[in-house]
Design a protein around this motif. Structure first.
Motif, PDB file in Angstrom:
ATOM      1  N   GLY A  15       0.796  -1.224   0.000  1.00 40.61           N
ATOM      2  CA  GLY A  15       0.000   0.000   0.000  1.00 40.61           C
ATOM      3  C   GLY A  15       0.829   1.275   0.000  1.00 40.61           C
ATOM      4  O   GLY A  15       0.292   2.357  -0.158  1.00 40.61           O
ATOM      5  N   SER A  16       2.154   1.156   0.164  1.00 36.80           N
ATOM      6  CA  SER A  16       3.023   2.327   0.156  1.00 36.80           C
ATOM      7  C   SER A  16       3.324   2.757  -1.275  1.00 36.80           C
ATOM      8  O   SER A  16       3.218   1.972  -2.209  1.00 36.80           O
ATOM      9  CB  SER A  16       4.339   2.029   0.876  1.00 36.80           C
ATOM     10  N   SER A  17       3.757   3.980  -1.414  1.00 37.16           N
ATOM     11  CA  SER A  17       4.076   4.528  -2.733  1.00 37.16           C
ATOM     12  C   SER A  17       5.405   3.979  -3.260  1.00 37.16           C
ATOM     13  O   SER A  17       6.338   3.745  -2.497  1.00 37.16           O
ATOM     14  CB  SER A  17       4.168   6.051  -2.629  1.00 37.16           C
ATOM     15  N   VAL A  18       5.458   3.784  -4.566  1.00 37.44           N
ATOM     16  CA  VAL A  18       6.689   3.381  -5.229  1.00 37.44           C
ATOM     17  C   VAL A  18       7.233   4.546  -6.070  1.00 37.44           C
ATOM     18  O   VAL A  18       8.135   4.363  -6.883  1.00 37.44           O
ATOM     19  CB  VAL A  18       6.493   2.123  -6.107  1.00 37.44           C
ATOM     20  N   ARG A  19       6.706   5.719  -5.839  1.00 40.04           N
ATOM     21  CA  ARG A  19       7.073   6.904  -6.619  1.00 40.04           C
ATOM     22  C   ARG A  19       8.568   7.196  -6.572  1.00 40.04           C
ATOM     23  O   ARG A  19       9.185   7.444  -7.597  1.00 40.04           O
ATOM     24  CB  ARG A  19       6.290   8.107  -6.118  1.00 40.04           C
ATOM     25  N   GLU A  20       9.172   7.169  -5.381  1.00 37.31           N
ATOM     26  CA  GLU A  20      10.603   7.475  -5.275  1.00 37.31           C
ATOM     27  C   GLU A  20      11.449   6.411  -5.981  1.00 37.31           C
ATOM     28  O   GLU A  20      12.438   6.726  -6.624  1.00 37.31           O
ATOM     29  CB  GLU A  20      11.022   7.629  -3.826  1.00 37.31           C
ATOM     30  N   ALA A  21      11.054   5.144  -5.863  1.00 34.90           N
ATOM     31  CA  ALA A  21      11.792   4.074  -6.545  1.00 34.90           C
ATOM     32  C   ALA A  21      11.739   4.283  -8.056  1.00 34.90           C
ATOM     33  O   ALA A  21      12.758   4.166  -8.750  1.00 34.90           O
ATOM     34  CB  ALA A  21      11.220   2.713  -6.179  1.00 34.90           C
ATOM     35  N   LYS A  22      10.579   4.600  -8.586  1.00 37.14           N
ATOM     36  CA  LYS A  22      10.435   4.820 -10.021  1.00 37.14           C
ATOM     37  C   LYS A  22      11.224   6.047 -10.471  1.00 37.14           C
ATOM     38  O   LYS A  22      11.781   6.068 -11.570  1.00 37.14           O
ATOM     39  CB  LYS A  22       8.968   4.955 -10.397  1.00 37.14           C
ATOM     40  N   TYR A  23      11.306   7.049  -9.621  1.00 35.11           N
ATOM     41  CA  TYR A  23      12.086   8.250  -9.918  1.00 35.11           C
ATOM     42  C   TYR A  23      13.563   7.886 -10.070  1.00 35.11           C
ATOM     43  O   TYR A  23      14.227   8.305 -11.015  1.00 35.11           O
ATOM     44  CB  TYR A  23      11.883   9.272  -8.803  1.00 35.11           C
ATOM     45  N   ILE A  24      14.063   7.072  -9.160  1.00 33.57           N
ATOM     46  CA  ILE A  24      15.449   6.614  -9.229  1.00 33.57           C
ATOM     47  C   ILE A  24      15.656   5.777 -10.480  1.00 33.57           C
ATOM     48  O   ILE A  24      16.635   5.950 -11.210  1.00 33.57           O
ATOM     49  CB  ILE A  24      15.828   5.824  -7.964  1.00 33.57           C
ATOM     50  N   CYS A  25      14.737   4.872 -10.757  1.00 34.05           N
ATOM     51  CA  CYS A  25      14.847   4.009 -11.935  1.00 34.05           C
ATOM     52  C   CYS A  25      14.906   4.813 -13.233  1.00 34.05           C
ATOM     53  O   CYS A  25      15.648   4.452 -14.150  1.00 34.05           O
ATOM     54  CB  CYS A  25      13.682   3.031 -11.996  1.00 34.05           C
ATOM     55  N   ARG A  26      14.128   5.880 -13.328  1.00 29.90           N
ATOM     56  CA  ARG A  26      14.115   6.683 -14.562  1.00 29.90           C
ATOM     57  C   ARG A  26      15.486   7.280 -14.854  1.00 29.90           C
ATOM     58  O   ARG A  26      15.837   7.504 -16.002  1.00 29.90           O
ATOM     59  CB  ARG A  26      13.065   7.792 -14.477  1.00 29.90           C
ATOM     60  N   MET A  27      16.288   7.533 -13.829  1.00 33.45           N
ATOM     61  CA  MET A  27      17.622   8.115 -14.010  1.00 33.45           C
ATOM     62  C   MET A  27      18.695   7.063 -14.246  1.00 33.45           C
ATOM     63  O   MET A  27      19.814   7.385 -14.613  1.00 33.45           O
ATOM     64  CB  MET A  27      18.005   8.922 -12.774  1.00 33.45           C
ATOM     65  N   CYS A  28      18.373   5.806 -14.030  1.00 33.69           N
ATOM     66  CA  CYS A  28      19.373   4.737 -14.036  1.00 33.69           C
ATOM     67  C   CYS A  28      19.629   4.189 -15.437  1.00 33.69           C
ATOM     68  O   CYS A  28      18.697   3.822 -16.149  1.00 33.69           O
ATOM     69  CB  CYS A  28      18.922   3.608 -13.112  1.00 33.69           C
ATOM     70  N   THR A  29      20.903   4.084 -15.806  1.00 32.85           N
ATOM     71  CA  THR A  29      21.270   3.552 -17.111  1.00 32.85           C
ATOM     72  C   THR A  29      21.139   2.030 -17.170  1.00 32.85           C
ATOM     73  O   THR A  29      21.188   1.448 -18.255  1.00 32.85           O
ATOM     74  CB  THR A  29      22.712   3.948 -17.485  1.00 32.85           C
ATOM     75  N   MET A  30      20.960   1.398 -16.025  1.00 32.25           N
ATOM     76  CA  MET A  30      20.845  -0.062 -15.965  1.00 32.25           C
ATOM     77  C   MET A  30      19.391  -0.527 -15.927  1.00 32.25           C
ATOM     78  O   MET A  30      19.100  -1.695 -15.723  1.00 32.25           O
ATOM     79  CB  MET A  30      21.561  -0.605 -14.719  1.00 32.25           C
ATOM     80  N   ARG A  31      18.474   0.373 -16.170  1.00 29.88           N
ATOM     81  CA  ARG A  31      17.043   0.072 -16.048  1.00 29.88           C
ATOM     82  C   ARG A  31      16.599  -1.109 -16.908  1.00 29.88           C
ATOM     83  O   ARG A  31      15.896  -1.998 -16.436  1.00 29.88           O
ATOM     84  CB  ARG A  31      16.243   1.319 -16.402  1.00 29.88           C
ATOM     85  N   SER A  32      16.998  -1.148 -18.170  1.00 30.09           N
ATOM     86  CA  SER A  32      16.542  -2.239 -19.043  1.00 30.09           C
ATOM     87  C   SER A  32      17.143  -3.580 -18.620  1.00 30.09           C
ATOM     88  O   SER A  32      16.462  -4.608 -18.661  1.00 30.09           O
ATOM     89  CB  SER A  32      16.846  -1.943 -20.512  1.00 30.09           C
ATOM     90  N   ALA A  33      18.405  -3.590 -18.194  1.00 34.09           N
ATOM     91  CA  ALA A  33      19.024  -4.839 -17.716  1.00 34.09           C
ATOM     92  C   ALA A  33      18.311  -5.320 -16.458  1.00 34.09           C
ATOM     93  O   ALA A  33      18.088  -6.522 -16.271  1.00 34.09           O
ATOM     94  CB  ALA A  33      20.504  -4.629 -17.439  1.00 34.09           C
ATOM     95  N   CYS A  34      17.932  -4.407 -15.605  1.00 36.08           N
ATOM     96  CA  CYS A  34      17.215  -4.732 -14.370  1.00 36.08           C
ATOM     97  C   CYS A  34      15.852  -5.348 -14.685  1.00 36.08           C
ATOM     98  O   CYS A  34      15.471  -6.375 -14.118  1.00 36.08           O
ATOM     99  CB  CYS A  34      17.059  -3.463 -13.541  1.00 36.08           C
ATOM    100  N   LEU A  35      15.128  -4.729 -15.601  1.00 33.62           N
ATOM    101  CA  LEU A  35      13.809  -5.252 -15.982  1.00 33.62           C
ATOM    102  C   LEU A  35      13.946  -6.617 -16.644  1.00 33.62           C
ATOM    103  O   LEU A  35      13.170  -7.534 -16.334  1.00 33.62           O
ATOM    104  CB  LEU A  35      13.087  -4.275 -16.896  1.00 33.62           C
ATOM    105  N   ASP A  36      14.913  -6.764 -17.521  1.00 39.12           N
ATOM    106  CA  ASP A  36      15.145  -8.066 -18.157  1.00 39.12           C
ATOM    107  C   ASP A  36      15.409  -9.144 -17.106  1.00 39.12           C
ATOM    108  O   ASP A  36      14.873 -10.250 -17.183  1.00 39.12           O
ATOM    109  CB  ASP A  36      16.326  -7.997 -19.129  1.00 39.12           C
TER     110      ASP A  36
END
Length: 96
Positions: free
Chosen positions: A45-66
């Motif tokens: 029930g907590s927000s994931v807004r800050e996590a998504k904010y960090i992810c948007r700046m991360c160059t490893m985002r696609s590797a993480c999702l994969d």
């Protein structure tokens, strides 16, 4: 590095224990490695807004999702997507 993006009293003060498990190459470079796990594995029930904010700046985002999709990670924010968003992505993917 992440401290320059942190709002006062939020993600800049947190640390994550990276010695608990072996790291993959992308994990060593990921911004989440410099912040706290609480942002990426919040209470229900907590927000994931800050996590998504960090992810948007991360160059490893696609590797993480994969990685999350390949390993059926069911909890937390991975590659900028929440648990529900990854579930929807898996359901929409064509079956092999």
């Amino acid at each position: 590095m992440i401290g320059c993006f942190a709002r006062s009293g939020s993600i800049g003060d947190m640390q994550i224990d990276m010695t608990a498990q072996p790291q993959l190459a992308w994990q060593e470079q990921a911004l989440c490695a410099q912040t706290g796990a609480d942002f990426f594995f919040p209470e229900p029930g907590s927000s994931v807004r800050e996590a998504k904010y960090i992810c948007r700046m991360c160059t490893m985002r696609s590797a993480c999702l994969d990685y999350a999709l390949a390993n059926d990670e069911r909890f937390g924010v991975w590659g900028g997507l929440s648990e529900k968003e990854r579930y929807a992505l898996r359901r929409a993917a064509p079956r092999a």
